[in-house]
Scaffold this active site. Structure first.
Site, PDB file in Angstrom:
ATOM      1  N   GLU A 209      57.862  98.148  39.139  1.00 35.16           N
ATOM      2  CA  GLU A 209      57.626  98.641  37.794  1.00 35.16           C
ATOM      3  C   GLU A 209      57.233 100.109  37.831  1.00 35.16           C
ATOM      4  OE1 GLU A 209      54.416  97.738  34.229  1.00 35.16           O
ATOM      5  OE2 GLU A 209      55.042  96.095  35.534  1.00 35.16           O
TER       6      GLU A 209
ATOM      7  N   ARG B  82      59.844  96.536  29.597  1.00 39.74           N
ATOM      8  CA  ARG B  82      59.421  97.624  30.483  1.00 39.74           C
ATOM      9  C   ARG B  82      60.453  98.768  30.541  1.00 39.74           C
ATOM     10  NH1 ARG B  82      55.878  94.554  29.854  1.00 39.74           N
ATOM     11  NH2 ARG B  82      54.387  93.757  31.370  1.00 39.74           N
TER      12      ARG B  82
ATOM     13  N   SER C  76      49.971  96.355  38.165  1.00 37.83           N
ATOM     14  CA  SER C  76      51.087  95.479  38.540  1.00 37.83           C
ATOM     15  C   SER C  76      52.212  96.317  39.123  1.00 37.83           C
ATOM     16  CB  SER C  76      51.585  94.706  37.316  1.00 37.83           C
ATOM     17  OG  SER C  76      50.565  93.900  36.791  1.00 37.83           O
TER      18      SER C  76
END
Length: 334
Positions: free
Chosen positions: A330, A160, A234
């Site tokens: 995130e 990520r 998410s």
């Protein structure tokens, strides 16, 4: 090129947060991106470069300039390479690959957002990461207006992460991404509940379209449509912990879902920990945790960015207290 002042960003973030920016600019060609880069002045700062807003949480009006790419094309360069404009819809790219027997992107089906953001976030799902198919990223340097081609290695991708999120933040405007796919189909079926879902359909050796359809069904069952319930998918990254820490937690809590990274590290699903803390389906005011997937935070109606922040920090604290593990967002929070 579009150029607006006092522009609402509600349609540019999937949380549906109603805030404004001082200035909004959208470019549609590489030449426009170059001209924009050379025309930016101090009054345009701060800068916020956005994609489809599916990984963005806005907490207040943005007192600066928001830039968005409108470059939207797909071009197959050769048998295995595809170049896409940064505004091209990511899932449309995956669909094209599946339809043309180009493999490597199928497990990334139904991820919201645009191609440019895929290169920034290093999006991933079901055992696949976009870094494994990105060959180059074409950009315009903001400081000079020059066009550059950055290699996969130069982008320094990890879980990520990329240089675009860190040292290259606000350094480049992404204009296109070139992907290298494979003509050999090697399906990844052992991550998450893909194989279970296929078994329920009595499919042992799925075609790429059967695999893509199954992944889309799994995601639809877990993730709310942002047009109906504001969310950014998410919200938290899955933490990677040491093997020793994992074994200690197993002694304390029993069997824990995990994905082995290497001999020394395990990845723990953040959603599982959040659920163990009792948050699934719960809410704080107008911000809540989705009842079908604890990893997803939702706007229950006219929530502010600060409502979402208050909720995520409370969840973060509860997970740290129960498991001794720090979980991090995130999403990009502004």
């Amino acid at each position: 090129m579009k150029n607006y002042t006092h522009y609402s960003l509600q349609g540019h973030n999937t949380f549906g947060i109603n805030v404004q920016c001082k200035r909004f600019i959208e470019y549609y060609t590489v030449e426009e991106a170059q001209g924009l880069a050379r025309s930016l002045i101090s009054v345009d700062e701060p800068l916020l470069i956005i994609g489809g807003g599916s990984n963005l949480l806005l907490t207040k009006d943005y007192e600066g300039t928001v830039i968005h790419s409108g470059i939207n094309f797909l071009k197959q360069i050769d048998a295995e390479r595809i170049q896409c404009g940064s505004a091209f819809i990511w899932d449309d790219f995956v669909a094209y690959c599946c339809d043309h027997e180009l493999y490597g992107a199928e497990n990334l089906s139904f991820i919201p957002g645009e191609v440019g953001a895929s290169a920034v976030q290093n999006i991933g799902a079901y055992g696949a990461e976009v870094k494994d198919i990105i060959e180059t990223v074409e950009v315009v340097e903001l400081a000079t207006g020059d066009v550059k081609t950055l290699t996969n290695a130069e982008c320094a991708y990890s879980y990520r992460q990329s240089k675009f999120k860190n040292e290259w933040k606000n350094k480049y405007l992404i204009t296109s991404v070139t992907y290298k796919l494979s003509k050999k189909y090697s399906p990844k079926l052992d991550y998450g509940n893909i194989r279970k879902a296929l078994d329920e359909k009595k499919i042992k050796n799925p075609t790429v379209h059967e695999l893509r359809t199954t992944i889309k069904e799994i995601r639809k069952a877990k993730l709310p449509d942002p047009k109906e319930i504001g969310n950014a998918g998410s919200f938290f990254m899955n933490p990677i912990i040491s093997k020793d820490k994992y074994l200690m937690l197993v002694k304390q809590f029993g069997e824990i879902p995990h994905y082995t990274i290497d001999a020394e590290h395990e990845k723990i699903p953040a959603g599982w920990m959040i659920e163990q803390c009792g948050w699934r389906g719960k809410h704080l005011g107008k911000a809540g945790v989705y009842d079908k997937q604890a990893l997803v935070l939702v706007n229950l109606g006219n929530a502010s960015g600060f409502d979402i922040v208050k909720l995520y920090r409370t969840i973060q604290s509860d997970v740290k207290q129960k498991f001794g593990i720090e979980i991090y967002p995130e999403v990009n929070i502004k």
